[in-house]
Design an enzyme around this catalytic site. Sequence first.
Site, PDB file in Angstrom:
ATOM      1  CE  LYS A 130      -4.436   1.054   0.268  1.00 23.29           C
ATOM      2  NZ  LYS A 130      -5.648   0.319  -0.146  1.00 23.29           N
ATOM      3  CG  ASP A 170      -7.315   3.408  -0.707  1.00 29.20           C
ATOM      4  OD1 ASP A 170      -7.839   2.300  -0.576  1.00 29.20           O
ATOM      5  OD2 ASP A 170      -7.298   4.246   0.226  1.00 29.20           O
TER       6      ASP A 170
HETATM    7  P1  NDP Z   1     -12.830   7.802  -2.730  1.00 25.38           P
HETATM    8  O1  NDP Z   1     -11.756   8.793  -2.534  1.00 25.38           O
HETATM    9  O2  NDP Z   1     -13.387   7.568  -4.083  1.00 25.38           O
HETATM   10  O3  NDP Z   1     -14.056   8.144  -1.768  1.00 25.38           O
HETATM   11  C1  NDP Z   1     -13.870   8.216  -0.384  1.00 25.38           C
HETATM   12  C2  NDP Z   1     -15.173   8.632   0.260  1.00 25.38           C
HETATM   13  O4  NDP Z   1     -15.071   8.521   1.671  1.00 25.38           O
HETATM   14  C3  NDP Z   1     -15.529  10.074  -0.019  1.00 25.38           C
HETATM   15  O5  NDP Z   1     -16.915  10.232  -0.024  1.00 25.38           O
HETATM   16  C4  NDP Z   1     -14.888  10.784   1.163  1.00 25.38           C
HETATM   17  O6  NDP Z   1     -15.466  12.045   1.464  1.00 25.38           O
HETATM   18  C5  NDP Z   1     -15.161   9.809   2.275  1.00 25.38           C
HETATM   19  N1  NDP Z   1     -14.126   9.959   3.306  1.00 25.38           N
HETATM   20  C6  NDP Z   1     -12.783   9.870   3.132  1.00 25.38           C
HETATM   21  N2  NDP Z   1     -12.148  10.101   4.280  1.00 25.38           N
HETATM   22  C7  NDP Z   1     -13.109  10.337   5.183  1.00 25.38           C
HETATM   23  C8  NDP Z   1     -13.089  10.632   6.557  1.00 25.38           C
HETATM   24  N3  NDP Z   1     -11.933  10.738   7.226  1.00 25.38           N
HETATM   25  N4  NDP Z   1     -14.290  10.796   7.186  1.00 25.38           N
HETATM   26  C9  NDP Z   1     -15.459  10.694   6.507  1.00 25.38           C
HETATM   27  N5  NDP Z   1     -15.537  10.426   5.207  1.00 25.38           N
HETATM   28  C10 NDP Z   1     -14.381  10.238   4.559  1.00 25.38           C
HETATM   29  O7  NDP Z   1     -12.262   6.443  -2.103  1.00 25.38           O
HETATM   30  P2  NDP Z   1     -12.769   4.952  -2.344  1.00 25.38           P
HETATM   31  O8  NDP Z   1     -14.233   4.922  -2.527  1.00 25.38           O
HETATM   32  O9  NDP Z   1     -11.888   4.330  -3.340  1.00 25.38           O
HETATM   33  O10 NDP Z   1     -12.388   4.283  -0.939  1.00 25.38           O
HETATM   34  C11 NDP Z   1     -13.297   4.223   0.162  1.00 25.38           C
HETATM   35  C12 NDP Z   1     -12.867   3.127   1.117  1.00 25.38           C
HETATM   36  O11 NDP Z   1     -12.847   1.865   0.418  1.00 25.38           O
HETATM   37  C13 NDP Z   1     -11.461   3.270   1.720  1.00 25.38           C
HETATM   38  O12 NDP Z   1     -11.475   2.718   3.020  1.00 25.38           O
HETATM   39  C14 NDP Z   1     -10.614   2.393   0.816  1.00 25.38           C
HETATM   40  O13 NDP Z   1      -9.425   1.965   1.456  1.00 25.38           O
HETATM   41  C15 NDP Z   1     -11.577   1.240   0.572  1.00 25.38           C
HETATM   42  N6  NDP Z   1     -11.295   0.417  -0.587  1.00 25.38           N
HETATM   43  C16 NDP Z   1     -11.229   0.958  -1.844  1.00 25.38           C
HETATM   44  C17 NDP Z   1     -10.991   0.153  -2.931  1.00 25.38           C
HETATM   45  C18 NDP Z   1     -11.026   0.677  -4.326  1.00 25.38           C
HETATM   46  O14 NDP Z   1     -10.993  -0.142  -5.260  1.00 25.38           O
HETATM   47  N7  NDP Z   1     -11.113   1.969  -4.561  1.00 25.38           N
HETATM   48  C19 NDP Z   1     -10.722  -1.293  -2.767  1.00 25.38           C
HETATM   49  C20 NDP Z   1     -10.918  -1.784  -1.427  1.00 25.38           C
HETATM   50  C21 NDP Z   1     -11.162  -0.934  -0.390  1.00 25.38           C
HETATM   51  P3  NDP Z   1     -14.702  13.392   1.033  1.00 25.38           P
HETATM   52  O15 NDP Z   1     -14.977  13.531  -0.426  1.00 25.38           O
HETATM   53  O16 NDP Z   1     -15.315  14.435   1.884  1.00 25.38           O
HETATM   54  O17 NDP Z   1     -13.261  13.164   1.347  1.00 25.38           O
END
Ligand code: NDP
Length: 451
Positions: A130, A170
């Site tokens: 990562k 991510d």
């Molecule tokens: P994105 O950046 O596309 O979206 C993240 C979302 O989560 C946004 O809506 C963001 O809001 C919100 N968010 C981020 N940080 C915080 C926080 N500290 N508190 C509240 N809301 C928060 O990321 P992904 O959708 O790709 O990833 C989301 C989760 O899924 C993560 O945990 C990631 O590790 C996990 N994941 C992702 C994969 C992938 O293929 N993308 C694979 C497996 C797991 P804002 O816009 O306000 O920041």
Amino acid sequence: MEEQVRQYVETFMANVKAKNPAENEFHQAVEEVVESLAPYIVENPQLMKMKVLERIAEPERVIMFRVPWVNDKGEVEINKGFRVQMNSAIGPYKGGLRFHASVNLGILKFLAFEQVFKNSLTTLPMGGGKGGSDFNPKGKSDNEVMKFCQSFMTELQRHVGQDTDVPAGDIGVGAREIGFLYGQYKRLRNEFTGTLTGKGLDWGGSFIRPEATGYGTCYFAEAMLATRGQTFEGKTVAVSGSGNVAQYAVEKATQLGAKCVTISDSNGYIYDPDGIDAEKLQFVKDLKNVFRGRIKEYADRYPSAQYFEGERPWSVKCDIALPCATQNEVSGDEAATLVANGCICVAEGANMPSTPEAIDKYHEAGILFGPGKAANAGGVAVSGLEMTQNSIRLKWTPKEVDTKLRSIMSDIHDTCVKYGTESDGTVNYVKGANLGGFIKVANAMLAQGIV
Ligand code: NDP
């Protein structure tokens, strides 16, 4: 025996905490795994003697570097860059890059550690890694994001490669960032290989990769629900986040007959009792992926919805909860509220979104709980399929990839059932995922000697 297990966990965690001070998320992720695995390890003295889990908890390599770049005002900015190459026993390091202001070494080590088990569960030959940066893409112009990505990749390119380490997206790293990173990689290395996944469809990307994590989470939840004769049909679903994972979790849950009533970002959540249908979801995709706006704007556009500033969606009554935002976003109290409101299933689209206290509440209540390393493994699984397609220089159809994704999620579910079924017949998916993921990596490490 119980005393030996307790001692093993205590000694293990004391060492991890002493060696990795102030890395709370890393301690949390390791503790959950050690607690699940300790009885198995104590029963297998070879694993104890060869210190297999102790080695898994120590990254094979950590790369930390300076990322200097120039913003639109002509000022010099400096960020931290990281890549944690955790374990390569069963394949090249594989795992996403996170760009978020909160990123630090401890968070990336927790994510890399989880990734080792998750990648093993997919049945594909991928080790765990990562990386990322404390760069915050919010409010930055496309030009600034490009400048940053180019500087980041200028250093990272020495350490990655299609047979060495294959990063993906991510939080904060989506299609735009992967494009800029890949462009710079290709320019510096003079090669067109599958070194990053999540690439655009016209230049080496796989169909269904954008959808894979969210869809996979729903496929996993579907398999869990089936063990109790249930489906998504007619269920009310609460989703957190509004990024990649959340968007496609809402899409698939809706296709499977459920009504998704919440979605959120780091500022608050919206509650739409009428459900987030395909048209409203398209609005969210445009808002987040193109205009890079805030979820509050959903309530301005759709008066059926209410916006709750500074709150998380877990007080909303739902049958199924899909946390898809970030780590530790469901507290013990919030989990208790979910259970009290009749929630029967929690499947984690995000990594470690439930605190240990929340997991205890789910288990005490006997509801279905799919931990991230199993439930969200669909993303990395299709990344693995993207690597395969790049290697054979072929592209599979969306249907082919989706069918493979479904079958991988079903296999992961079977693995969890195999290793997580308790004496009373219930399935502890945390234990099942940890043990199922561990055994393959441990056997590979035993075979490869002390490296
Ligand atoms: P994105 O950046 O596309 O979206 C993240 C979302 O989560 C946004 O809506 C963001 O809001 C919100 N968010 C981020 N940080 C915080 C926080 N500290 N508190 C509240 N809301 C928060 O990321 P992904 O959708 O790709 O990833 C989301 C989760 O899924 C993560 O945990 C990631 O590790 C996990 N994941 C992702 C994969 C992938 O293929 N993308 C694979 C497996 C797991 P804002 O816009 O306000 O920041």
